[in-house]
Structure formats: C-alpha cells, structure tokens
Design a protein around this motif. Sequence first.
Motif, PDB file in Angstrom:
ATOM      1  N   ALA A 225       7.142  -2.157   2.991  1.00  0.00           N
ATOM      2  CA  ALA A 225       8.149  -1.585   3.426  1.00  0.00           C
ATOM      3  C   ALA A 225       9.495  -1.989   2.948  1.00  0.00           C
ATOM      4  N   ASP A 226       9.675  -3.349   2.855  1.00  0.00           N
ATOM      5  CA  ASP A 226      10.940  -4.064   2.557  1.00  0.00           C
ATOM      6  C   ASP A 226      11.111  -4.236   1.071  1.00  0.00           C
ATOM      7  N   ALA A 227      10.350  -4.029   0.127  1.00  0.00           N
ATOM      8  CA  ALA A 227      10.222  -4.149  -1.357  1.00  0.00           C
ATOM      9  C   ALA A 227      11.616  -3.382  -1.741  1.00  0.00           C
TER      10      ALA A 227
ATOM     11  N   VAL B 239      10.655  -3.503 -21.857  1.00  0.00           N
ATOM     12  CA  VAL B 239      11.158  -2.588 -20.782  1.00  0.00           C
ATOM     13  C   VAL B 239      10.755  -3.472 -19.509  1.00  0.00           C
ATOM     14  N   ASP B 240      12.001  -3.607 -18.735  1.00  0.00           N
ATOM     15  CA  ASP B 240      12.036  -4.758 -17.480  1.00  0.00           C
ATOM     16  C   ASP B 240      12.296  -3.931 -16.467  1.00  0.00           C
ATOM     17  N   VAL B 241      11.199  -4.013 -15.573  1.00  0.00           N
ATOM     18  CA  VAL B 241      11.087  -3.253 -14.226  1.00  0.00           C
ATOM     19  C   VAL B 241      11.233  -4.291 -13.098  1.00  0.00           C
ATOM     20  N   SER B 242      12.356  -4.064 -12.251  1.00  0.00           N
ATOM     21  CA  SER B 242      12.638  -4.920 -11.450  1.00  0.00           C
ATOM     22  C   SER B 242      12.586  -4.248 -10.008  1.00  0.00           C
ATOM     23  N   GLY B 243      11.565  -4.786  -9.132  1.00  0.00           N
ATOM     24  CA  GLY B 243      11.511  -4.026  -7.697  1.00  0.00           C
ATOM     25  C   GLY B 243      10.094  -3.613  -7.801  1.00  0.00           C
ATOM     26  N   LEU B 244       9.472  -3.483  -6.698  1.00  0.00           N
ATOM     27  CA  LEU B 244       8.014  -2.891  -6.332  1.00  0.00           C
ATOM     28  C   LEU B 244       8.167  -1.774  -5.438  1.00  0.00           C
ATOM     29  N   GLY B 245       9.274  -1.423  -4.986  1.00  0.00           N
ATOM     30  CA  GLY B 245       9.339  -0.356  -3.820  1.00  0.00           C
ATOM     31  C   GLY B 245       9.233   0.996  -3.958  1.00  0.00           C
ATOM     32  N   SER B 246       9.136   1.353  -5.246  1.00  0.00           N
ATOM     33  CA  SER B 246       9.134   3.004  -5.898  1.00  0.00           C
ATOM     34  C   SER B 246       7.792   3.359  -6.289  1.00  0.00           C
ATOM     35  N   GLU B 247       6.996   3.529  -5.512  1.00  0.00           N
ATOM     36  CA  GLU B 247       5.461   4.090  -6.003  1.00  0.00           C
ATOM     37  C   GLU B 247       5.451   4.896  -7.049  1.00  0.00           C
ATOM     38  N   ASP B 248       6.444   6.120  -6.728  1.00  0.00           N
ATOM     39  CA  ASP B 248       6.218   7.253  -7.776  1.00  0.00           C
ATOM     40  C   ASP B 248       6.668   6.578  -9.092  1.00  0.00           C
ATOM     41  N   ILE B 249       7.696   5.977  -9.448  1.00  0.00           N
ATOM     42  CA  ILE B 249       8.144   5.343 -10.648  1.00  0.00           C
ATOM     43  C   ILE B 249       6.834   4.503 -10.927  1.00  0.00           C
ATOM     44  N   LEU B 250       6.541   3.798 -10.286  1.00  0.00           N
ATOM     45  CA  LEU B 250       5.331   2.681 -10.896  1.00  0.00           C
ATOM     46  C   LEU B 250       4.118   3.769 -11.322  1.00  0.00           C
ATOM     47  N   GLN B 251       3.902   4.510 -10.687  1.00  0.00           N
ATOM     48  CA  GLN B 251       2.871   5.510 -10.942  1.00  0.00           C
ATOM     49  C   GLN B 251       2.967   6.131 -12.306  1.00  0.00           C
ATOM     50  N   ARG B 252       4.279   6.563 -12.461  1.00  0.00           N
ATOM     51  CA  ARG B 252       4.820   7.282 -13.797  1.00  0.00           C
ATOM     52  C   ARG B 252       4.617   6.147 -15.107  1.00  0.00           C
ATOM     53  N   LEU B 253       5.072   4.955 -14.612  1.00  0.00           N
ATOM     54  CA  LEU B 253       5.051   4.193 -15.698  1.00  0.00           C
ATOM     55  C   LEU B 253       3.513   3.763 -16.120  1.00  0.00           C
ATOM     56  N   ARG B 254       2.624   3.991 -15.125  1.00  0.00           N
ATOM     57  CA  ARG B 254       1.123   3.832 -15.362  1.00  0.00           C
ATOM     58  C   ARG B 254       0.922   4.793 -16.397  1.00  0.00           C
ATOM     59  N   THR B 255       1.325   6.019 -16.299  1.00  0.00           N
ATOM     60  CA  THR B 255       1.091   7.199 -17.091  1.00  0.00           C
ATOM     61  C   THR B 255       1.493   6.918 -18.402  1.00  0.00           C
ATOM     62  N   VAL B 256       2.951   6.497 -18.574  1.00  0.00           N
ATOM     63  CA  VAL B 256       3.635   6.316 -19.747  1.00  0.00           C
ATOM     64  C   VAL B 256       2.838   5.263 -20.774  1.00  0.00           C
ATOM     65  N   PHE B 257       2.528   4.057 -20.105  1.00  0.00           N
ATOM     66  CA  PHE B 257       2.091   2.967 -20.726  1.00  0.00           C
ATOM     67  C   PHE B 257       0.471   3.090 -20.858  1.00  0.00           C
ATOM     68  N   ASP B 258      -0.077   3.946 -20.092  1.00  0.00           N
ATOM     69  CA  ASP B 258      -1.382   4.309 -20.237  1.00  0.00           C
ATOM     70  C   ASP B 258      -1.955   3.018 -19.794  1.00  0.00           C
TER      71      ASP B 258
END
Length: 381
Positions: free
Chosen positions: A37-39, A77-96
């Motif tokens: 919750a505090d990510a 591609v540098d991703v900082s922060g783990l608080g956005s599940e939607d962005i992380l799931q879409r990154l998983r799709t983009v990078f397979d």
Amino acid sequence: MFKKIRRFSSKVTKQDSDTEDFYHEPGTLPGTIIIDADASPSVIKLIDYDQTNAIHKQLATPEECAVYLDTESVSWVDVSGLGSEDILQRLRTVFDLHPLVLEDIVNVPERPKVEDYEDQLVIIARMVLPKAKSNGFYSEQVSLVLGKHYLLTVQEEPERDCFEPVRARIFKNKGIIRKQGADYLAYTLLDAIIDGYFPVLEDYGEHIEDLEEEVIVRPTHRTLLKIYQVRRELLQLRRAIWPQRNAIHSLIQDGNELISDEVRIYLRDCYDHAVQVMDMVETYRELASGLMDVYLSAVSNRMNEIMKLLTVISSIFIPLTFIAGIYGMNFNTEKSPYNMPELNWYWGYPMCLALMAVIAGGLLFFFWRRGWLGNTSSLDD
C-alpha cells in the motif's frame, strides 16, 4: 495469497530491510503479485543510445517502449517504484515477461539470483546506499531483464540509486559504453551496485573504530546496544552480498548467448569486487564479535579497579578503626595505672591522631611501592 514476515532493526527502515521474507500458503497461484500500500508509483524512463546519439525521456505509457526493443541501438528502460500494478502488468505484456519474472520483480525482497528465460536473462540484485546524516544504510532490490538490444531495470524507490555515474558516462560518451551492447550496460550497472557497498563498509569501519575506543575508555550499556546493532546490520549486508557474488559467478560460467565473451572478462572484475566486499563484511563481523569480548573485559577491568580502590580504602581504615575502637572503651584509670594511662596525657589526643596519620601514610606508601595504586586499564597502556 502471500504472507510477509518482517523483522526490523532500529537503524534500517521497512524499505531498507533485507530481512523481510515472502512465503506462499499451500495452493497459491504461481505468478501472484502483491503491491504494498505504501509503494511508490511506477515511473518509466528511457535512455536510448548508440555510438553517435543518446536520448533520455520519460515515458507516459509502457507501450511506448515497444518501438525501441527491436532497434539496433541499446535501450535502457528504467522503472522506479512498484506501486502501480496496471503499469507493471502492461510492462510484462510489452516485454513478454514470464509471470514468475514479474513475481520476482514485484514481491520484494527476493534473493539475488540469475534466471535464464531463453531470449531473456533475469538478474535480481540488492543495492545499498549509505545514509547521509546517520549510521546505517538504505537497501532496495534492483531487477534487471536483459534482452538482445535492451535492458529493463526495476527499482523499488525513485528517490535514490547508484546509477548516476553510468548515466553520465552514456551522455558524455566516456569510455566504451556506447560502443558496446546491452550486456555491457548490464555489467556497468552490476558493477555500480557492487561498488556501492564500499562506501557503506567504509562507514562501518570508522564506526567500529569509534566503538573500540568507546569500549576501552567508557563502556556503558548503550555501547553494548551499539555493538549488537552493528552486528545485525553487517549480517544484513552479508545476506545481500553472499548470493549476489554467486549470481555474478553464474553469469561468468553459464555461457548464455546474451552475454559476450568480452563482457564476461569485465564480469570477472565485478566478481573480484564482490569477493572483496564479502571479505570486508566478514572481517567487520569478526571485529564486531570481538568487541563483545572487549566490552566484557573492559567492564570486568572497570569493576576490578573499583574493587581495588575500595579495598585500599578499607585496608587503610581497618587499623585506624582498630585504634579508635580501643580508645573508645570505658576504662577507669583511677582503679589501675594500666587502664590506658595515656588518656590522661597532655598530648594524648594529638599523639593518637599522629599515630593514625603515620599508619595511613605508611600503608599508602606500601601500596604505592607494590604498584597497587596505578590504573592498569588505561588507554595508553
């Protein structure tokens, strides 16, 4: 679902602690991710470069990364922060990414390791940075996903990292980094992570020296707490660097096609630095453990000094008390000439005090000649 075990030290906060562990309940679906919750919200930054050009920009959506993944230039591609599940799931799709890769990236902390996923190489590392205004260190997980022409890095916190020198080398075109591929970029980031341990250990070396002097000169209960704190934090560093050293060694030995032979030579130097860090951590842990013995010896010596002083004082006053006790008895001198005739002397009282002074001085001289009055536990000795 996941459950998390958290154990905190007084110097290392939740984000800093590498003693948190995840464990699965029976029947948990593989690839499940948990967002704290505090990510911090996820922020995506891109650095794309080749030998002639380098660009740096912040991306609004993960889909913007797709156009850079198949180019001949190197894309970081540098991703900082783990608080956005939607962005992380879409990154998983983009990078397979494999679902287990995203699980390792998001559900921190994960043990440093290397995983081979055919056309991708996943590296989990732990980065530490010294605190500016207090003892201790910040610690966070850094995940690297290496592809043929790209490198994806995911950090826990956006506020700090040790990669700024690498970014400066890219934009200033220093060294050979812009002439090499994504594998060399991964090496430079790993090398920066390992080198980040040295300032932290340097601070601990100075802190241990201060504790050594404090233990010898003025040991207190607070000193004991400081020693325990240092030992605990050094254990956290050991838990971080030990598997990280093994992970770098596996990068050298496994022969993955994504890492060239030239980069493996550089990784050997990175491995040597990791071994050096490991040796320093073990040395400081032994020193911290030895401080406990020194503390107990110092407290024992201090108690001995106190008991010696009390014994000297008691030894001086025993004969004086004996004399005062004799002359405190009520004898009638009129009944017998042997019943303390000196009580009727004109100089009887001064003579008694003089006798006491001579006895006390003689005992002090005797103790001094025997060396019993010296401070045997001084720092100079």
